[in-house]
Motif scaffolding. Structure first.
Motif, mmCIF file in Angstrom:
data_model
loop_
_atom_site.group_PDB
_atom_site.id
_atom_site.type_symbol
_atom_site.label_atom_id
_atom_site.label_comp_id
_atom_site.label_asym_id
_atom_site.label_seq_id
_atom_site.Cartn_x
_atom_site.Cartn_y
_atom_site.Cartn_z
ATOM 1 N N ALA A 20 0.643 -1.338 -0.002
ATOM 2 C CA ALA A 20 0.003 0.056 0.032
ATOM 3 C C ALA A 20 0.943 1.300 -0.112
ATOM 4 N N VAL A 21 2.058 1.303 0.838
ATOM 5 C CA VAL A 21 2.965 2.333 0.741
ATOM 6 C C VAL A 21 3.653 2.558 -0.455
ATOM 7 N N LEU A 22 3.953 1.418 -1.028
ATOM 8 C CA LEU A 22 4.733 1.551 -2.413
ATOM 9 C C LEU A 22 3.588 2.161 -3.519
ATOM 10 N N ALA A 23 2.214 1.651 -3.505
ATOM 11 C CA ALA A 23 1.488 2.334 -4.312
ATOM 12 C C ALA A 23 1.347 3.592 -4.439
ATOM 13 N N LEU A 24 1.167 4.004 -2.904
ATOM 14 C CA LEU A 24 0.884 5.412 -2.836
ATOM 15 C C LEU A 24 2.138 6.420 -3.136
ATOM 16 N N GLY A 25 3.401 5.669 -3.000
ATOM 17 C CA GLY A 25 4.581 6.387 -2.998
ATOM 18 C C GLY A 25 4.689 6.646 -4.703
ATOM 19 N N THR A 26 4.125 5.798 -5.592
ATOM 20 C CA THR A 26 4.269 5.963 -7.075
ATOM 21 C C THR A 26 3.357 6.851 -7.590
ATOM 22 N N LEU A 27 2.251 7.095 -6.544
ATOM 23 C CA LEU A 27 1.309 8.194 -7.219
ATOM 24 C C LEU A 27 1.656 9.563 -6.627
ATOM 25 N N PHE A 28 2.475 9.923 -5.532
ATOM 26 C CA PHE A 28 2.788 10.968 -5.198
ATOM 27 C C PHE A 28 4.371 11.273 -5.351
ATOM 28 N N VAL A 29 4.698 11.675 -6.692
ATOM 29 C CA VAL A 29 6.059 11.798 -6.814
ATOM 30 C C VAL A 29 6.311 13.281 -6.830
ATOM 31 N N ALA A 30 7.267 13.849 -6.223
ATOM 32 C CA ALA A 30 7.831 15.190 -5.999
ATOM 33 C C ALA A 30 7.968 15.759 -7.232
ATOM 34 N N PRO A 31 7.254 16.946 -7.657
ATOM 35 C CA PRO A 31 7.660 17.791 -8.635
ATOM 36 C C PRO A 31 8.970 18.453 -8.753
ATOM 37 N N ALA A 32 9.461 18.565 -9.925
ATOM 38 C CA ALA A 32 10.687 18.929 -10.205
ATOM 39 C C ALA A 32 10.716 20.631 -9.465
ATOM 40 N N THR A 33 11.876 20.815 -9.161
ATOM 41 C CA THR A 33 12.074 22.324 -8.386
ATOM 42 C C THR A 33 12.044 23.428 -9.685
ATOM 43 N N PRO A 34 10.800 24.035 -9.439
ATOM 44 C CA PRO A 34 10.699 25.283 -10.589
ATOM 45 C C PRO A 34 11.877 26.124 -10.877
ATOM 46 N N ALA A 35 12.230 26.634 -11.806
ATOM 47 C CA ALA A 35 13.204 27.694 -12.167
ATOM 48 C C ALA A 35 13.021 28.913 -11.455
ATOM 49 N N VAL A 36 14.001 29.541 -11.049
ATOM 50 C CA VAL A 36 13.854 30.775 -10.327
ATOM 51 C C VAL A 36 14.272 31.868 -11.159
ATOM 52 N N HIS A 37 13.566 32.936 -11.162
ATOM 53 C CA HIS A 37 13.961 34.179 -11.848
ATOM 54 C C HIS A 37 14.057 35.347 -10.866
ATOM 55 N N LYS A 38 15.377 35.836 -11.006
ATOM 56 C CA LYS A 38 15.789 36.620 -10.283
ATOM 57 C C LYS A 38 15.825 38.096 -11.151
ATOM 58 N N GLY A 39 15.000 39.070 -10.700
ATOM 59 C CA GLY A 39 14.997 40.452 -11.278
ATOM 60 C C GLY A 39 15.895 41.496 -10.862
ATOM 61 N N ASP A 40 15.738 42.726 -11.127
ATOM 62 C CA ASP A 40 16.532 43.812 -10.716
ATOM 63 C C ASP A 40 16.168 44.410 -9.307
ATOM 64 N N ASP A 41 15.089 43.637 -8.822
ATOM 65 C CA ASP A 41 14.476 43.797 -7.413
ATOM 66 C C ASP A 41 14.807 43.123 -6.379
ATOM 67 N N PHE A 42 15.595 41.687 -6.977
ATOM 68 C CA PHE A 42 15.749 40.455 -5.983
ATOM 69 C C PHE A 42 16.507 40.959 -4.922
#
Length: 164
Positions: A20-42
């Protein structure tokens, strides 16, 4: 006298829970880290630690320091948890402080250096941003704009400056 008995406990069965845990684990894969944009106000020269940095040096993103009671950036070697690397400074002309004009000048000036050091890197592995004087630092005579390179996907993998 009647004594209430606690309900019978079933032994914990780890092996029956694993599928059951393995089945749940395959359903909830962590999303990739989103790219960060740094602007002139960072960050600004008012961020503690920024004014101590020189061209070529690496540093962390601003983080709140309980000891300092404010956001700070820390110098770090480029291969040790560096989020940013300064690759140069440009000097703005004297005159009235105009944030919009200063930002346009900073972006175009830093872009020239970025394209020189990393041709074809824009939008791929690396990006850049300028750190602009604020009205307060401008009034104190600050005319320098720091050009900074970073990896939108995370920490730098060492110095990004090409070896001479």
């Amino acid at each position: 006298m009647t004594v209430a008995r606690p309900p019978a406990r079933r032994p914990f069965r780890l092996l029956t829970m694993v599928p059951a845990v393995l089945a749940l684990g395959t359903l909830f894969v962590a999303p990739a880290t989103p790219a960060v944009h740094k602007g002139d106000d960072f960050m600004t020269p008012g961020t503690t630690g920024v004014l101590n940095l020189e061209a070529g040096e690496c540093f962390t993103d601003p983080e709140y320091s309980p000891a300092a009671g404010e956001e700070i950036v820390l110098y770090t070697t480029c291969d040790q948890h560096a989020d940013n690397q300064s690759y140069g400074f440009v000097h703005a002309d004297d005159g009235r402080y105009d944030r919009v004009a200063l930002a346009a000048f900073g972006w175009s000036s830093c872009e020239r250096g970025f394209v020189h050091y990393w041709p074809g890197a824009a939008g791929a592995e690396l990006d850049y941003y300028p750190i602009l004087p604020t009205a307060e630092t401008w009034a104190d005579g600050d005319r320098d704009i720091m050009c900074v390179v970073y990896d939108p996907r995370g920490e730098l993998a060492g110095s990004m400056l090409p070896r001479a």
